[in-house]
Write a protein that holds these residues in place. Structure first.
Motif, PDB file in Angstrom:
ATOM      1  N   GLY A 105     -53.218  67.444  74.318  1.00  0.00           N
ATOM      2  CA  GLY A 105     -52.142  66.466  74.202  1.00  0.00           C
ATOM      3  C   GLY A 105     -51.172  66.533  75.361  1.00  0.00           C
ATOM      4  N   ARG A 106     -50.798  67.744  75.768  1.00  0.00           N
ATOM      5  CA  ARG A 106     -49.867  67.887  76.899  1.00  0.00           C
ATOM      6  C   ARG A 106     -50.490  67.402  78.194  1.00  0.00           C
ATOM      7  NH1 ARG A 106     -48.867  72.889  74.286  1.00  0.00           N
ATOM      8  NH2 ARG A 106     -50.238  73.946  75.787  1.00  0.00           N
ATOM      9  N   LEU A 157     -50.791  63.592  78.155  1.00  0.00           N
ATOM     10  CA  LEU A 157     -49.464  62.987  78.299  1.00  0.00           C
ATOM     11  C   LEU A 157     -49.023  62.992  79.754  1.00  0.00           C
ATOM     12  CD1 LEU A 157     -46.773  61.916  77.253  1.00  0.00           C
ATOM     13  CD2 LEU A 157     -46.123  64.273  76.720  1.00  0.00           C
ATOM     14  N   GLY A 166     -52.799  59.598  71.919  1.00  0.00           N
ATOM     15  CA  GLY A 166     -51.406  59.298  71.601  1.00  0.00           C
ATOM     16  C   GLY A 166     -50.895  59.948  70.336  1.00  0.00           C
ATOM     17  N   TRP A 211     -49.029  63.148  70.988  1.00  0.00           N
ATOM     18  CA  TRP A 211     -47.839  63.121  71.837  1.00  0.00           C
ATOM     19  C   TRP A 211     -46.578  63.171  70.992  1.00  0.00           C
ATOM     20  CZ3 TRP A 211     -49.262  58.607  75.694  1.00  0.00           C
ATOM     21  CH2 TRP A 211     -50.402  58.987  76.414  1.00  0.00           C
ATOM     22  N   PHE A 217     -43.298  56.258  73.099  1.00  0.00           N
ATOM     23  CA  PHE A 217     -42.607  57.410  72.520  1.00  0.00           C
ATOM     24  C   PHE A 217     -41.587  57.000  71.463  1.00  0.00           C
ATOM     25  CE2 PHE A 217     -43.888  58.388  76.858  1.00  0.00           C
ATOM     26  CZ  PHE A 217     -44.644  59.518  76.647  1.00  0.00           C
TER      27      PHE A 217
END
Length: 221
Positions: free
Chosen positions: A30-31, A34, A176, A179, A96
């Motif tokens: 995820g990191r 992102l 996504g 995130w 976000f």
């Protein structure tokens, strides 16, 4: 006589994964996704906007028996890439601010913006209508067309920017859900205000101790 041993059987060399390692894998993915999506999205929008301001085509128009040079920028050829670059950049930020279904919808909009930029840029790479309009204007003949038409590489640069936005959208669709999202305290339109500490009389030790128990600084102003 048989003997019974309490020693446990030897472990297999392949031990099962720990729960911590199973959680760390998706978190790391995820990191990474992102960071790549943010970089690709911001860079793609910037490259597209830059490319649309550059010269995409050039040619000449016949005016009073002579050749008059003409040029057309990307914004003269088509306004679609620049508009979609702004939409894609807004969608990248909005990812976000929403969750679940909303995040999927915004991610799809981001991907579609990139695909639209690629399509419009490639179509504009061979377009001559903008120069034809300029040729008709300078010559005073509505049927005049541009001659010696040539194109630059800037439409393809805009297409690369669209591909970067498309990649950011695909990453948002795929990863996504991993995130982070905007905190609910900020979604209601205001930053949380720090709680103001009550006034403490320095001459009363019991109030000093009560302030310390509440986690306040009795010496602050």
């Amino acid at each position: 006589m048989e003997y019974v041993t309490a020693a446990p059987p030897p472990r297999s060399p392949r031990s099962p994964r720990s729960p911590r390692s199973e959680v760390a894998g998706p978190a790391r993915a995820g990191r990474l996704s992102l960071a790549v999506a943010l970089l690709c999205g911001a860079l793609g929008a910037a490259v597209t906007l830059l490319a649309t301001r550059q010269q995409w085509s050039q040619g000449t128009a016949t005016v009073a028996g002579g050749a008059f040079p003409l040029t057309a920028n990307g914004s003269d050829v088509t306004g679609v890439p620049a508009a979609l670059a702004v939409v894609g950049l807004a969608a990248l930020v909005a990812v976000f601010a929403v969750r679940r279904t909303g995040r999927l919808a915004v991610a799809a909009l981001l991907a579609l913006s990139g695909a639209g930029i690629v399509t419009a840029a490639l179509l504009g790479a061979s377009d001559s209508s903008a120069l034809d309009d300029k040729a008709a204007e300078v010559s005073g003949d509505t049927s005049a067309t541009v001659a010696a038409l040539s194109h630059t590489a800037w439409p393809y640069v805009a297409a690369v920017g669209g591909l970067l936005l498309l990649l950011a959208g695909v990453l948002a669709l795929r990863h996504g859900r991993l995130w982070p999202a905007m905190s609910g305290r900020y979604e209601r339109g205001g930053a949380p205000r720090p709680r103001r500490a009550a006034a403490v009389d320095p001459d009363r030790p019991e109030e000093l101790w009560k302030a310390l128990d509440r986690g306040e600084d009795p010496t602050g102003t």
